[in-house]
Design a protein around this motif. Structure first.
Motif, PDB file in Angstrom:
ATOM      1  N   SER A   1      38.736  32.292  34.234  1.00 53.48           N
ATOM      2  CA  SER A   1      37.823  31.164  34.418  1.00 53.48           C
ATOM      3  C   SER A   1      37.061  30.834  33.145  1.00 53.48           C
ATOM      4  CB  SER A   1      36.833  31.466  35.546  1.00 53.48           C
ATOM      5  OG  SER A   1      37.514  31.718  36.759  1.00 53.48           O
ATOM      6  N   THR A   2      36.684  31.844  32.387  1.00 54.89           N
ATOM      7  CA  THR A   2      35.842  31.615  31.215  1.00 54.89           C
ATOM      8  C   THR A   2      36.623  31.330  29.938  1.00 54.89           C
ATOM      9  OG1 THR A   2      35.761  34.005  30.842  1.00 54.89           O
ATOM     10  CG2 THR A   2      33.978  33.021  32.131  1.00 54.89           C
ATOM     11  N   TYR A   3      37.894  31.728  29.869  1.00 56.41           N
ATOM     12  CA  TYR A   3      38.624  31.567  28.604  1.00 56.41           C
ATOM     13  C   TYR A   3      40.004  30.928  28.770  1.00 56.41           C
ATOM     14  CZ  TYR A   3      40.870  32.611  24.171  1.00 56.41           C
ATOM     15  OH  TYR A   3      41.547  32.494  22.993  1.00 56.41           O
ATOM     16  N   VAL A   4      40.848  31.512  29.600  1.00 53.10           N
ATOM     17  CA  VAL A   4      42.260  31.094  29.637  1.00 53.10           C
ATOM     18  C   VAL A   4      42.399  29.656  30.096  1.00 53.10           C
ATOM     19  CG1 VAL A   4      44.513  31.590  30.640  1.00 53.10           C
ATOM     20  CG2 VAL A   4      43.005  33.466  30.000  1.00 53.10           C
ATOM     21  N   LEU A   5      41.661  29.251  31.124  1.00 51.62           N
ATOM     22  CA  LEU A   5      41.785  27.886  31.634  1.00 51.62           C
ATOM     23  C   LEU A   5      41.362  26.835  30.610  1.00 51.62           C
ATOM     24  CD1 LEU A   5      40.480  28.220  35.307  1.00 51.62           C
ATOM     25  CD2 LEU A   5      42.831  28.272  34.482  1.00 51.62           C
ATOM     26  N   LYS A   6      40.559  27.241  29.635  1.00 50.36           N
ATOM     27  CA  LYS A   6      40.095  26.286  28.629  1.00 50.36           C
ATOM     28  C   LYS A   6      41.115  26.040  27.529  1.00 50.36           C
ATOM     29  CE  LYS A   6      35.230  27.535  29.285  1.00 50.36           C
ATOM     30  NZ  LYS A   6      34.003  28.056  28.622  1.00 50.36           N
ATOM     31  N   ILE A   7      42.037  26.971  27.320  1.00 41.68           N
ATOM     32  CA  ILE A   7      42.954  26.831  26.176  1.00 41.68           C
ATOM     33  C   ILE A   7      44.418  26.678  26.587  1.00 41.68           C
ATOM     34  CG2 ILE A   7      41.419  28.049  24.590  1.00 41.68           C
ATOM     35  CD1 ILE A   7      44.359  29.994  25.707  1.00 41.68           C
ATOM     36  N   CYS A   8      44.770  26.976  27.825  1.00 40.47           N
ATOM     37  CA  CYS A   8      46.181  26.922  28.206  1.00 40.47           C
ATOM     38  C   CYS A   8      46.616  25.474  28.437  1.00 40.47           C
ATOM     39  CB  CYS A   8      46.446  27.772  29.450  1.00 40.47           C
ATOM     40  SG  CYS A   8      45.659  27.170  30.940  1.00 40.47           S
ATOM     41  N   PRO A   9      47.883  25.140  28.197  1.00 38.06           N
ATOM     42  CA  PRO A   9      48.349  23.759  28.354  1.00 38.06           C
ATOM     43  C   PRO A   9      48.383  23.279  29.801  1.00 38.06           C
ATOM     44  CG  PRO A   9      49.831  25.029  26.939  1.00 38.06           C
ATOM     45  CD  PRO A   9      48.910  26.004  27.583  1.00 38.06           C
ATOM     46  N   SER A  10      48.674  24.145  30.767  1.00 35.54           N
ATOM     47  CA  SER A  10      48.812  23.747  32.174  1.00 35.54           C
ATOM     48  C   SER A  10      47.948  24.650  33.046  1.00 35.54           C
ATOM     49  CB  SER A  10      50.280  23.819  32.607  1.00 35.54           C
ATOM     50  OG  SER A  10      51.083  22.990  31.799  1.00 35.54           O
ATOM     51  N   PRO A  11      46.656  24.389  33.136  1.00 35.15           N
ATOM     52  CA  PRO A  11      45.772  25.269  33.921  1.00 35.15           C
ATOM     53  C   PRO A  11      46.094  25.274  35.413  1.00 35.15           C
ATOM     54  CG  PRO A  11      44.509  23.798  32.485  1.00 35.15           C
ATOM     55  CD  PRO A  11      45.911  23.315  32.476  1.00 35.15           C
ATOM     56  N   LEU A  12      46.665  24.195  35.924  1.00 36.98           N
ATOM     57  CA  LEU A  12      46.919  24.112  37.364  1.00 36.98           C
ATOM     58  C   LEU A  12      47.930  25.156  37.840  1.00 36.98           C
ATOM     59  CD1 LEU A  12      47.002  20.242  37.907  1.00 36.98           C
ATOM     60  CD2 LEU A  12      45.141  21.825  38.380  1.00 36.98           C
ATOM     61  N   ARG A  13      48.686  25.726  36.940  1.00 35.39           N
ATOM     62  CA  ARG A  13      49.662  26.738  37.343  1.00 35.39           C
ATOM     63  C   ARG A  13      48.996  28.047  37.771  1.00 35.39           C
ATOM     64  NH1 ARG A  13      54.321  27.128  32.933  1.00 35.39           N
ATOM     65  NH2 ARG A  13      55.229  28.397  34.607  1.00 35.39           N
ATOM     66  N   PHE A  14      47.710  28.191  37.479  1.00 36.24           N
ATOM     67  CA  PHE A  14      46.980  29.389  37.906  1.00 36.24           C
ATOM     68  C   PHE A  14      46.366  29.229  39.294  1.00 36.24           C
ATOM     69  CE2 PHE A  14      47.083  29.753  33.310  1.00 36.24           C
ATOM     70  CZ  PHE A  14      47.320  31.101  33.110  1.00 36.24           C
ATOM     71  N   ALA A  15      46.502  28.060  39.893  1.00 31.56           N
ATOM     72  CA  ALA A  15      45.892  27.822  41.205  1.00 31.56           C
ATOM     73  C   ALA A  15      46.480  28.755  42.261  1.00 31.56           C
ATOM     74  CB  ALA A  15      46.078  26.361  41.613  1.00 31.56           C
ATOM     75  N   GLU A  16      47.766  29.046  42.160  1.00 31.36           N
ATOM     76  CA  GLU A  16      48.398  29.926  43.141  1.00 31.36           C
ATOM     77  C   GLU A  16      47.788  31.326  43.094  1.00 31.36           C
ATOM     78  OE1 GLU A  16      52.801  31.829  44.179  1.00 31.36           O
ATOM     79  OE2 GLU A  16      52.551  30.421  42.514  1.00 31.36           O
ATOM     80  N   TYR A  17      47.543  31.841  41.906  1.00 30.17           N
ATOM     81  CA  TYR A  17      46.963  33.174  41.795  1.00 30.17           C
ATOM     82  C   TYR A  17      45.530  33.194  42.330  1.00 30.17           C
ATOM     83  CZ  TYR A  17      45.026  37.414  39.771  1.00 30.17           C
ATOM     84  OH  TYR A  17      44.395  38.616  39.601  1.00 30.17           O
ATOM     85  N   PHE A  18      44.741  32.164  42.029  1.00 30.55           N
ATOM     86  CA  PHE A  18      43.382  32.101  42.552  1.00 30.55           C
ATOM     87  C   PHE A  18      43.386  32.061  44.080  1.00 30.55           C
ATOM     88  CE2 PHE A  18      42.195  30.275  38.281  1.00 30.55           C
ATOM     89  CZ  PHE A  18      41.358  31.318  37.926  1.00 30.55           C
ATOM     90  N   THR A  19      44.296  31.271  44.646  1.00 33.10           N
ATOM     91  CA  THR A  19      44.369  31.172  46.106  1.00 33.10           C
ATOM     92  C   THR A  19      44.782  32.500  46.715  1.00 33.10           C
ATOM     93  OG1 THR A  19      45.002  28.849  45.850  1.00 33.10           O
ATOM     94  CG2 THR A  19      45.370  29.858  47.997  1.00 33.10           C
ATOM     95  N   ARG A  20      45.771  33.152  46.111  1.00 35.29           N
ATOM     96  CA  ARG A  20      46.232  34.438  46.626  1.00 35.29           C
ATOM     97  C   ARG A  20      45.136  35.504  46.518  1.00 35.29           C
ATOM     98  NH1 ARG A  20      49.574  37.229  43.137  1.00 35.29           N
ATOM     99  NH2 ARG A  20      50.229  35.181  42.395  1.00 35.29           N
ATOM    100  N   SER A  21      44.379  35.477  45.435  1.00 34.57           N
ATOM    101  CA  SER A  21      43.299  36.445  45.268  1.00 34.57           C
ATOM    102  C   SER A  21      42.189  36.210  46.284  1.00 34.57           C
ATOM    103  CB  SER A  21      42.725  36.365  43.852  1.00 34.57           C
ATOM    104  OG  SER A  21      43.720  36.656  42.892  1.00 34.57           O
ATOM    105  N   PHE A  22      41.882  34.952  46.572  1.00 33.97           N
ATOM    106  CA  PHE A  22      40.841  34.676  47.567  1.00 33.97           C
ATOM    107  C   PHE A  22      41.266  35.138  48.954  1.00 33.97           C
ATOM    108  CE2 PHE A  22      39.257  31.865  50.911  1.00 33.97           C
ATOM    109  CZ  PHE A  22      37.896  32.130  50.815  1.00 33.97           C
ATOM    110  N   GLN A  23      42.505  34.903  49.298  1.00 35.61           N
ATOM    111  CA  GLN A  23      42.973  35.332  50.612  1.00 35.61           C
ATOM    112  C   GLN A  23      42.943  36.845  50.747  1.00 35.61           C
ATOM    113  OE1 GLN A  23      46.838  33.522  50.831  1.00 35.61           O
ATOM    114  NE2 GLN A  23      46.023  31.493  51.291  1.00 35.61           N
TER     115      GLN A  23
END
Length: 650
Positions: free
Chosen positions: A375-397
């Motif tokens: 949240s603090t670093y990778v999403l700011k510099i990666c070309p396609s941040p939306l590809r991490f949405a699956e991991y965030f959703t899986r972690s929340f569940q």
């Protein structure tokens, strides 16, 4: 191996001397790391060619044996072996794939590139270190023993010692080899991605051998073998995540790669011809990417154009060219190989993270650090941040399973909060569509959430999510207001103050929810359904905030005053509450604030100055004292008084 310190020192000196020897042989062209037994052409006779070929073959075999010894020492956790291996990489370049003399400028030197084969072996040795695996095995054994005996300090000290040694290896690798060299950073990311892919393939093979196959009802499944393989994969994945989290200096733009001294091997200067052969060779030098990545990033023309350095004068000249002469006089542009392009670095970093996050059994202690780092670093510099949405959703569940039940653990609740924070960033900055966000956030509103140590993190996410969106439906705002007031009844004073301030801001921002505080008539029962997680089914708008009337009688005067003001503020003249001020409140801060208030009031309620107990002689500015304890008196007067001994209390 495993002997005294002097024996280890002698082994380190021998390995370093061998490194220097092989470095000199490579520099003299005695053997080549690009191909195992193949040799360079020479003009001597057949006999000389055969002898030279055998000599190079023997040297290659000895070099492989030497590297195997180094790898084994690195796996054993020896820092001297790690330094020696890094020295081997620094003195053993390989040719750049697909780069010929036609692609280089005249007079430019080809210094080669880092050997990916040797570098991948080093990464694999570090992330699969025996010390780390032994540490995890000791933890598993210790957890089993602690079920019967919870006090075992000797094993805990051994585990911590192994962890510290493993951390020293990681720190040494990052500080002395990865951080100073941009090309090494690029190939480290590619190597981590390849190792993660190989681990997934190996895990699939273990599952097949254990009897797990698609579409078959095989009852004889070796669950122990699968569990052991997944545990080992989780340990390796944890080390790879720790390695990636240290790399917080990925180049954000092309200016970060202009300094040639930041490369272990300075990249060659390519020619500026725009022929088809040059394009093909540049693709070869940049190395092949998967078709999936090429399709994804080919549409992003703006990103690729940022990585090309073109002068403004050249662009103006190109615009002024006539259509007839435009094809014959092309503007030359600087061509760059893959590890000279900032976009390639960011893409490689992103793909490394995505590959590692697909691995199973990541420990919870590392998962929390990963979520925060993403949240603090990778999403700011990666070309396609939306590809991490699956991991965030899986972690929340995964983290919300315990939150939804009766037992709320700190680890699971923090994991769920960090996951929702990552999804909120994707929604706010990258237009992610996640309709269940507010329902998911609502499930975290548990009475114990106001008592956890990460309460401020959750309250900040809650206020940002509710106050940053002025288009929330009335039933969503009403459900949150009702549930928050319920929490304030059972929460600590600091949490109740925050809740009242947030509810006040929400009611002023969403006037359609004013019915919750201005509902007339007597309500026989509260129709609010607190147990459901679907905000549509809570029936909050049919209820009222009767909890405010209860909070008006709170023992803390600040809560009572704030509860009376909710819903009565003037929208035009009264400013919104600053939620950051209320997040900082704790028991200690409220206590200190009350002491200062009573002190500045010249004694306050119950504060008596013993030097001015009588009459009206009070000092300006207060200096009042708050009575915290009660001491039973022994006489009517004080001991130093003249009549102190005459009137004794029985």
């Amino acid at each position: 191996r495993g002997g005294s310190a002097s024996a280890d020192r002698d082994d380190a000196l021998r390995l370093d001397k061998l490194r220097k020897t092989f470095g000199c042989l490579i520099e003299q062209g005695e053997f080549d790391l690009n191909s195992g037994s193949s040799s360079r052409s020479s003009n001597s006779g057949d006999g000389n060619n055969g002898a030279r070929s055998q000599w190079k073959t023997w040297l290659t075999t000895q070099h492989e044996t030497y590297m195997a010894h180094l790898i084994e020492a690195v796996v054993d956790g020896k820092t001297t072996a790690l330094r020696t291996y890094c020295g081997v990489l620094a003195s053993s370049p390989v040719d750049i794939i697909g780069l010929s003399s036609n692609n280089q400028k005249e007079g430019a030197n080809n210094n080669g590139m880092v050997s990916e084969r040797l570098l991948n072996k080093l990464i694999e040795a570090c992330v699969k270190s025996r010390r780390c695996l032994d540490m995890n095995a000791a933890k598993n054994t210790d957890s089993i023993k602690n079920k019967n005996n919870k006090n075992n300090p000797s094993q805990d000290e051994g585990i911590n010692a192994q962890l510290m040694m493993e951390e020293s290896m990681l720190t040494l690798l990052e500080s002395e080899f990865i951080r100073p060299h941009r090309d090494v950073q690029y190939f480290i990311c590619k190597g981590v991605r390849q190792i993660a892919f190989d681990l997934l393939q190996g895990l699939d093979q273990v599952r097949k051998r254990a009897g797990v196959s698609n579409g078959s009802d095989n009852k004889e499944v070796d669950h122990d073998a699968i569990a052991e393989a997944e545990a080992n994969v989780g340990s390796v994945a944890e080390n790879m995540c720790r390695l990636l989290m240290t790399m917080d200096y990925v180049p954000k733009n092309q200016t970060d790669l202009t300094d040639v001294t930041t490369f272990l091997y300075p990249p060659p200067i390519l020619s500026g011809n725009d022929d088809a052969s040059d394009d093909n060779s540049d693709d070869g030098a940049a190395e092949e990417e998967e078709s999936e990545e090429e399709e994804e990033f080919s549409d992003d023309a703006s990103e690729s154009s940022e990585d090309e350095e073109e002068s403004t004068t050249a662009s103006k000249k190109r615009k002024n060219h006539s259509p007839g002469t435009g094809s014959s006089k092309r503007t030359k542009k600087t061509k760059l190989i893959a590890w000279q392009q900032s976009y390639k670095h960011r893409n490689a970093h992103q793909e490394a993270w995505l590959s590692v996050l697909r691995l199973p059994n990541l420990p919870s202690r590392t998962q929390k650090r990963i979520l925060q780092h993403l949240s603090t670093y990778v999403l700011k510099i990666c070309p396609s941040p939306l590809r991490f949405a699956e991991y965030f959703t899986r972690s929340f569940q995964g983290g919300n399973n315990a939150v939804a039940g009766t037992t709320l653990t700190t680890n699971n609740s923090l994991t769920a909060i960090l996951s929702l924070h990552g999804l909120f960033i994707l929604m706010l900055d990258h237009q992610l569509e996640y309709p269940q966000f507010y329902n998911s956030l609502y499930t975290l509103l548990h009475p114990r959430i106001l008592y956890t140590k990460h309460r401020s993190r959750f309250l900040r996410l809650l206020s940002q999510a509710l106050l940053s969106n002025s288009m929330l439906p009335a039933y969503v705002v009403g459900s949150y207001c009702k549930k928050l007031c319920r929490l304030a009844l059972n929460g600590p004073p600091s949490g109740s103050l925050f809740v009242l301030a947030l509810v006040s801001n929400l009611l002023r921002k969403h006037g359609e929810c004013a019915c919750l505080i201005h509902r007339r008539g007597v309500i026989a029962e509260d129709v609010f359904v607190e147990e459901v997680d679907d905000l549509i089914k809570t029936r909050a708008l049919e209820s009222s905030l009767w909890e405010l009337a209860a909070l008006e009688k709170h023992y803390h005067p600040a809560i009572s005053t704030l509860a009376k003001s909710v819903g009565t503020e003037d929208d035009k003249t009264t400013p919104m509450h600053d939620m950051e001020d209320f997040m900082a409140h704790t028991y200690k801060s409220l206590f200190e604030q009350e002491k200062k208030r009573l002190g500045s009031s010249g004694g306050g309620k119950g504060g008596v100055d013993k030097n001015h107990s009588g009459g009206g002689n009070k000092k300006k500015g207060g200096g009042g004292r708050v009575s915290l304890t009660f001491v039973e008196p022994t006489s009517l007067f004080t001991k130093d008084d003249v009549f102190g001994d005459f009137f004794q209390c029985s």
